[in-house]
Scaffold this motif. Structure first.
Motif, PDB file in Angstrom:
ATOM      1  N   VAL A   1       0.837  -1.206   0.000  1.00 57.59           N
ATOM      2  CA  VAL A   1       0.000   0.000   0.000  1.00 57.59           C
ATOM      3  C   VAL A   1       0.869   1.252   0.000  1.00 57.59           C
ATOM      4  CG1 VAL A   1      -1.651   1.353   1.351  1.00 57.59           C
ATOM      5  CG2 VAL A   1      -1.978  -1.105   1.098  1.00 57.59           C
ATOM      6  N   GLY A   2       1.912   1.244   0.839  1.00 50.73           N
ATOM      7  CA  GLY A   2       2.794   2.404   0.900  1.00 50.73           C
ATOM      8  C   GLY A   2       3.479   2.680  -0.425  1.00 50.73           C
ATOM      9  N   LEU A   3       3.973   1.646  -1.072  1.00 50.71           N
ATOM     10  CA  LEU A   3       4.655   1.820  -2.351  1.00 50.71           C
ATOM     11  C   LEU A   3       3.682   2.269  -3.438  1.00 50.71           C
ATOM     12  CD1 LEU A   3       7.064  -1.259  -2.319  1.00 50.71           C
ATOM     13  CD2 LEU A   3       7.617   1.135  -1.832  1.00 50.71           C
ATOM     14  N   LEU A   4       2.444   1.745  -3.406  1.00 53.10           N
ATOM     15  CA  LEU A   4       1.441   2.165  -4.383  1.00 53.10           C
ATOM     16  C   LEU A   4       1.027   3.616  -4.182  1.00 53.10           C
ATOM     17  CD1 LEU A   4      -0.879  -0.988  -4.554  1.00 53.10           C
ATOM     18  CD2 LEU A   4       0.720  -0.177  -6.308  1.00 53.10           C
ATOM     19  N   GLN A   5       1.151   4.108  -2.946  1.00 57.50           N
ATOM     20  CA  GLN A   5       0.822   5.498  -2.663  1.00 57.50           C
ATOM     21  C   GLN A   5       1.955   6.450  -3.027  1.00 57.50           C
ATOM     22  OE1 GLN A   5      -0.360   5.390   1.495  1.00 57.50           O
ATOM     23  NE2 GLN A   5      -2.505   5.064   0.972  1.00 57.50           N
ATOM     24  N   GLY A   6       3.039   5.913  -3.586  1.00 63.60           N
ATOM     25  CA  GLY A   6       4.104   6.774  -4.086  1.00 63.60           C
ATOM     26  C   GLY A   6       5.332   6.872  -3.219  1.00 63.60           C
ATOM     27  N   GLU A   7       5.440   6.048  -2.173  1.00 60.32           N
ATOM     28  CA  GLU A   7       6.641   6.094  -1.347  1.00 60.32           C
ATOM     29  C   GLU A   7       7.830   5.521  -2.118  1.00 60.32           C
ATOM     30  OE1 GLU A   7       4.199   5.491   2.878  1.00 60.32           O
ATOM     31  OE2 GLU A   7       5.684   4.029   2.227  1.00 60.32           O
ATOM     32  N   HIS A   8       9.003   6.099  -1.891  1.00 57.57           N
ATOM     33  CA  HIS A   8      10.205   5.671  -2.589  1.00 57.57           C
ATOM     34  C   HIS A   8      11.294   5.325  -1.583  1.00 57.57           C
ATOM     35  CE1 HIS A   8       8.573   6.907  -6.473  1.00 57.57           C
ATOM     36  NE2 HIS A   8       8.190   8.045  -5.913  1.00 57.57           N
ATOM     37  N   LEU A   9      12.143   4.361  -1.944  1.00 60.26           N
ATOM     38  CA  LEU A   9      13.225   3.923  -1.071  1.00 60.26           C
ATOM     39  C   LEU A   9      14.567   4.159  -1.744  1.00 60.26           C
ATOM     40  CD1 LEU A   9      11.753   0.506   0.122  1.00 60.26           C
ATOM     41  CD2 LEU A   9      11.879   2.609   1.453  1.00 60.26           C
ATOM     42  N   ALA A  10      15.554   4.530  -0.943  1.00 61.82           N
ATOM     43  CA  ALA A  10      16.917   4.648  -1.445  1.00 61.82           C
ATOM     44  C   ALA A  10      17.490   3.244  -1.651  1.00 61.82           C
ATOM     45  CB  ALA A  10      17.766   5.442  -0.458  1.00 61.82           C
ATOM     46  N   ALA A  11      18.725   3.179  -2.150  1.00 64.20           N
ATOM     47  CA  ALA A  11      19.340   1.885  -2.451  1.00 64.20           C
ATOM     48  C   ALA A  11      19.413   0.996  -1.217  1.00 64.20           C
ATOM     49  CB  ALA A  11      20.739   2.109  -3.030  1.00 64.20           C
ATOM     50  N   ALA A  12      19.799   1.584  -0.063  1.00 63.37           N
ATOM     51  CA  ALA A  12      19.885   0.794   1.170  1.00 63.37           C
ATOM     52  C   ALA A  12      18.521   0.245   1.562  1.00 63.37           C
ATOM     53  CB  ALA A  12      20.459   1.652   2.303  1.00 63.37           C
ATOM     54  N   GLY A  13      17.470   1.037   1.332  1.00 63.17           N
ATOM     55  CA  GLY A  13      16.124   0.592   1.653  1.00 63.17           C
ATOM     56  C   GLY A  13      15.646  -0.534   0.762  1.00 63.17           C
ATOM     57  N   LEU A  14      16.071  -0.511  -0.491  1.00 67.97           N
ATOM     58  CA  LEU A  14      15.687  -1.572  -1.422  1.00 67.97           C
ATOM     59  C   LEU A  14      16.270  -2.917  -1.014  1.00 67.97           C
ATOM     60  CD1 LEU A  14      16.071   0.318  -4.823  1.00 67.97           C
ATOM     61  CD2 LEU A  14      13.947  -0.314  -3.649  1.00 67.97           C
ATOM     62  N   ILE A  15      17.383  -2.891  -0.282  1.00 72.21           N
ATOM     63  CA  ILE A  15      17.963  -4.125   0.257  1.00 72.21           C
ATOM     64  C   ILE A  15      17.368  -4.437   1.625  1.00 72.21           C
ATOM     65  CG2 ILE A  15      20.094  -5.262   0.980  1.00 72.21           C
ATOM     66  CD1 ILE A  15      21.584  -3.428  -0.970  1.00 72.21           C
ATOM     67  N   GLY A  16      17.239  -3.401   2.456  1.00 72.37           N
ATOM     68  CA  GLY A  16      16.779  -3.602   3.834  1.00 72.37           C
ATOM     69  C   GLY A  16      15.339  -4.049   3.939  1.00 72.37           C
ATOM     70  N   LEU A  17      14.478  -3.559   3.043  1.00 77.81           N
ATOM     71  CA  LEU A  17      13.054  -3.892   3.135  1.00 77.81           C
ATOM     72  C   LEU A  17      12.786  -5.374   2.899  1.00 77.81           C
ATOM     73  CD1 LEU A  17      10.377  -2.513   3.751  1.00 77.81           C
ATOM     74  CD2 LEU A  17      10.081  -2.146   1.310  1.00 77.81           C
ATOM     75  N   PRO A  18      13.259  -5.962   1.793  1.00 77.88           N
ATOM     76  CA  PRO A  18      13.034  -7.407   1.638  1.00 77.88           C
ATOM     77  C   PRO A  18      13.746  -8.237   2.701  1.00 77.88           C
ATOM     78  CG  PRO A  18      14.426  -6.547  -0.125  1.00 77.88           C
ATOM     79  CD  PRO A  18      13.878  -5.375   0.595  1.00 77.88           C
ATOM     80  N   LEU A  19      14.910  -7.762   3.157  1.00 80.09           N
ATOM     81  CA  LEU A  19      15.602  -8.484   4.231  1.00 80.09           C
ATOM     82  C   LEU A  19      14.774  -8.469   5.513  1.00 80.09           C
ATOM     83  CD1 LEU A  19      18.120  -9.996   5.165  1.00 80.09           C
ATOM     84  CD2 LEU A  19      19.161  -7.782   5.729  1.00 80.09           C
ATOM     85  N   ALA A  20      14.125  -7.341   5.780  1.00 79.64           N
ATOM     86  CA  ALA A  20      13.258  -7.250   6.963  1.00 79.64           C
ATOM     87  C   ALA A  20      12.069  -8.191   6.843  1.00 79.64           C
ATOM     88  CB  ALA A  20      12.779  -5.809   7.154  1.00 79.64           C
ATOM     89  N   LEU A  21      11.512  -8.334   5.635  1.00 83.83           N
ATOM     90  CA  LEU A  21      10.400  -9.264   5.435  1.00 83.83           C
ATOM     91  C   LEU A  21      10.842 -10.699   5.691  1.00 83.83           C
ATOM     92  CD1 LEU A  21       8.793  -7.745   2.209  1.00 83.83           C
ATOM     93  CD2 LEU A  21       7.800  -7.770   4.504  1.00 83.83           C
ATOM     94  N   VAL A  22      12.056 -11.035   5.248  1.00 79.81           N
ATOM     95  CA  VAL A  22      12.599 -12.370   5.537  1.00 79.81           C
ATOM     96  C   VAL A  22      12.783 -12.547   7.044  1.00 79.81           C
ATOM     97  CG1 VAL A  22      14.606 -13.864   5.240  1.00 79.81           C
ATOM     98  CG2 VAL A  22      13.716 -12.585   3.293  1.00 79.81           C
ATOM     99  N   ALA A  23      13.274 -11.507   7.705  1.00 78.56           N
ATOM    100  CA  ALA A  23      13.486 -11.580   9.154  1.00 78.56           C
ATOM    101  C   ALA A  23      12.178 -11.791   9.901  1.00 78.56           C
ATOM    102  CB  ALA A  23      14.172 -10.298   9.646  1.00 78.56           C
ATOM    103  N   VAL A  24      11.099 -11.164   9.428  1.00 77.10           N
ATOM    104  CA  VAL A  24       9.779 -11.345  10.050  1.00 77.10           C
ATOM    105  C   VAL A  24       9.398 -12.819  10.057  1.00 77.10           C
ATOM    106  CG1 VAL A  24       7.308 -10.923   9.739  1.00 77.10           C
ATOM    107  CG2 VAL A  24       8.918  -9.033   9.556  1.00 77.10           C
TER     108      VAL A  24
END
Length: 278
Positions: free
Chosen positions: A105-128
């Motif tokens: 939902v956040g990404l569809l609403q136009g939120e953008h991530l820097a390069a570190a976020g593009l790695i950290g976000l999927p890693l956080a999902l794996v950690a969950v």
């Protein structure tokens, strides 16, 4: 950074609330536990009203009520899911869905991530997933019903978070008060309908009340985090709440932290660091 810290605080508070609520539910039927936790939670939010303010606008009331309905539904589906089992398969499914949907939902609403976020976000999902996974229970596979319930529980948790994120930034704690009142009414109605199945055991009043108070703190911290940061980041950090439950179970109950969960805790630490740089 402030949003990240608030989300971490929310995750920790949710984890502690789940731990205390789980202990309380061992003493009596879970609905009896919630019947104590819900008013305690509402009392905390009412006490915060004069301090943080509350504007009961139509949007705050609408989104707050929707979050309350989703919260009550999530509670019912989650405990039904875990009752069917196997927990070590279904818990990660619920946690992943509860994180992934708000991120989407956040990404569809136009939120953008820097390069570190593009790695950290999927890693956080794996950690969950890794942190919420319990010990292996053999080759047991969940039934289709159990899997659908797990997906529904995760979706309901996600809807609650998204609804809180949609509330007006100037509404204060009005959405939390509204949501808690609605969810409490739903739980009270359910307890009335199922009163013959609740059994005679008395709930652990102190544990249940503490769980309710911590749940309110967690909701407040999430709301503040979502208002000051991106939903896609805040939601996935908040979904790491099983880490708090795992660590408390290790420290208080001397439960073993399994290898998969240790890997998940390490992945969570790396993911949070990367998201802090994003």
């Amino acid at each position: 950074m402030i949003a990240l810290l608030l989300a971490l605080g929310s995750s920790l508070a949710y984890g502690c609330a789940d731990f205390l609520g789980g202990l309380g539910a061992r003493k009596a039927h879970v609905l009896r536990t919630v019947l104590v936790a819900a008013p305690a939670s509402l009392a905390v939010e009412l006490l915060l009203w004069p301090v943080l303010g509350a504007s009961f606008s139509p949007a705050a009331l609408g989104w707050g009520a929707a979050s309350g309905v989703a919260s009550a539904l999530a509670f019912a589906l989650l405990y039904r899911t875990l009752a069917i089992g196997p927990m070590n398969v279904l818990s990660p499914v619920t946690a992943l869905v509860s994180a992934a949907l708000p991120v989407t939902v956040g990404l569809l609403q136009g939120e953008h991530l820097a390069a570190a976020g593009l790695i950290g976000l999927p890693l956080a999902l794996v950690a969950v997933v890794l942190v919420s996974a319990g010990p292996g229970a053999g080759p047991a596979r969940p039934s289709r019903t159990a899997l659908l319930l797990a997906l529904g529980a995760g979706a309901a948790i996600a809807v609650q978070l998204v609804c809180l994120h949609q509330t007006p930034s100037g509404s204060g704690v009005a959405p939390l008060i509204t949501g808690r009142a609605v969810s409490s009414a739903v739980v009270l109605a359910a307890a009335g309908i199922l009163r013959r199945r609740l059994g005679p055991q008395r709930p652990a009043y102190a544990l249940s009340a503490a769980a309710g108070a911590l749940d309110s703190v967690a909701n407040l911290l999430f709301l503040c985090a979502a208002r000051s940061g991106d939903l896609s980041v805040v939601a996935v950090i908040t979904a790491l709440y099983p880490a708090g439950t795992v660590l408390l179970a290790r420290g208080v109950l001397a439960e073993r932290v399994h290898r998969t969960q240790l890997v998940g805790l390490g992945a969570a630490a790396v993911a949070v660091s990367l998201l802090a740089l994003a």
